[in-house]
Design a protein around this motif. Sequence first.
Motif, short mmCIF file in Angstrom:
data_model
loop_
_atom_site.label_atom_id
_atom_site.label_comp_id
_atom_site.label_asym_id
_atom_site.label_seq_id
_atom_site.Cartn_x
_atom_site.Cartn_y
_atom_site.Cartn_z
N ILE A 27 38.73 31.10 45.35
CA ILE A 27 38.90 32.17 44.36
C ILE A 27 39.28 31.54 43.03
N HIS A 28 38.76 32.10 41.96
CA HIS A 28 39.12 31.68 40.60
C HIS A 28 40.14 32.68 40.08
N VAL A 29 41.09 32.20 39.31
CA VAL A 29 42.14 33.04 38.74
C VAL A 29 42.22 32.73 37.26
N MET A 30 42.20 33.79 36.44
CA MET A 30 42.27 33.60 34.99
C MET A 30 43.30 34.54 34.39
N GLY A 31 44.10 33.98 33.49
CA GLY A 31 45.07 34.75 32.74
C GLY A 31 45.11 34.24 31.31
N GLU A 32 45.96 34.79 30.51
CA GLU A 32 46.04 34.37 29.10
C GLU A 32 46.45 32.91 28.95
N GLN A 33 47.27 32.41 29.88
CA GLN A 33 47.77 31.04 29.77
C GLN A 33 46.77 29.99 30.23
N GLY A 34 45.82 30.37 31.08
CA GLY A 34 44.87 29.39 31.59
C GLY A 34 44.17 29.92 32.82
N GLU A 35 43.62 28.99 33.60
CA GLU A 35 42.88 29.39 34.79
C GLU A 35 43.01 28.34 35.88
N ALA A 36 42.67 28.77 37.09
CA ALA A 36 42.77 27.87 38.24
C ALA A 36 41.74 28.28 39.29
N VAL A 63 50.22 34.56 46.00
CA VAL A 63 49.40 35.78 45.91
C VAL A 63 48.09 35.59 46.66
N VAL A 64 47.45 34.45 46.46
CA VAL A 64 46.19 34.15 47.16
C VAL A 64 46.43 34.16 48.67
N GLY A 65 47.50 33.53 49.12
CA GLY A 65 47.81 33.52 50.54
C GLY A 65 48.02 34.91 51.10
N ASN A 66 48.73 35.75 50.35
CA ASN A 66 48.99 37.12 50.80
C ASN A 66 47.72 37.97 50.82
N GLN A 67 46.74 37.62 50.00
CA GLN A 67 45.50 38.40 49.88
C GLN A 67 44.30 37.68 50.50
N ARG A 68 44.56 36.66 51.30
CA ARG A 68 43.47 35.83 51.84
C ARG A 68 42.42 36.66 52.58
N GLU A 69 42.84 37.60 53.43
CA GLU A 69 41.87 38.41 54.17
C GLU A 69 41.00 39.24 53.24
N LEU A 70 41.59 39.84 52.23
CA LEU A 70 40.83 40.62 51.25
C LEU A 70 39.83 39.72 50.54
N ILE A 71 40.26 38.55 50.12
CA ILE A 71 39.39 37.61 49.40
C ILE A 71 38.23 37.18 50.29
N GLU A 72 38.52 36.85 51.55
CA GLU A 72 37.46 36.41 52.46
C GLU A 72 36.45 37.52 52.72
N ARG A 73 36.92 38.76 52.90
CA ARG A 73 35.99 39.89 53.09
C ARG A 73 35.12 40.07 51.86
N ALA A 74 35.74 40.02 50.67
CA ALA A 74 34.98 40.19 49.43
C ALA A 74 33.95 39.08 49.27
N TRP A 75 34.32 37.85 49.62
CA TRP A 75 33.40 36.70 49.55
C TRP A 75 32.18 36.96 50.43
N HIS A 76 32.44 37.31 51.69
CA HIS A 76 31.33 37.53 52.62
C HIS A 76 30.47 38.72 52.20
N ASP A 77 31.09 39.78 51.68
CA ASP A 77 30.31 40.93 51.19
C ASP A 77 29.44 40.54 50.01
N HIS A 78 29.99 39.75 49.09
CA HIS A 78 29.26 39.40 47.88
C HIS A 78 28.14 38.40 48.14
N PHE A 79 28.41 37.43 48.98
CA PHE A 79 27.43 36.34 49.17
C PHE A 79 26.55 36.54 50.41
N ALA A 80 26.67 37.68 51.08
CA ALA A 80 25.85 37.94 52.28
C ALA A 80 24.39 38.16 51.93
#
Length: 80
Positions: A27-36, A63-80
């Motif tokens: 997952i990519h994360v972007m905010g005013e201070q930068g990105e990761a 945050v990524v760890g707490n939302q890992r399942e959501l991120i993985e579902r979104a990944w599979h939905d988007h790239f399926a």
Amino acid sequence: MPTVFRHDGFRFFFYSNEGNPREPIHIHVMGEQGEAKFWLRPEVSVAESVGLDARTLRRLAGVVGNQRELIERAWHDHFA
């Protein structure tokens, strides 16, 4: 660039073109201070970052760890 969710002023998203062959789930994360970019497996870890301090990266990794399942579902939905 589909946005998966927003949290504390940061946008968590994928790039639609994630390489060929496609990189492992991340997952990519972007905010005013930068990105990761965070890998999700085998454990959440920072792949790269620009402009974010270590404290912010640790918080975002949580945050990524707490939302890992959501991120993985979104990944599979988007790239399926």
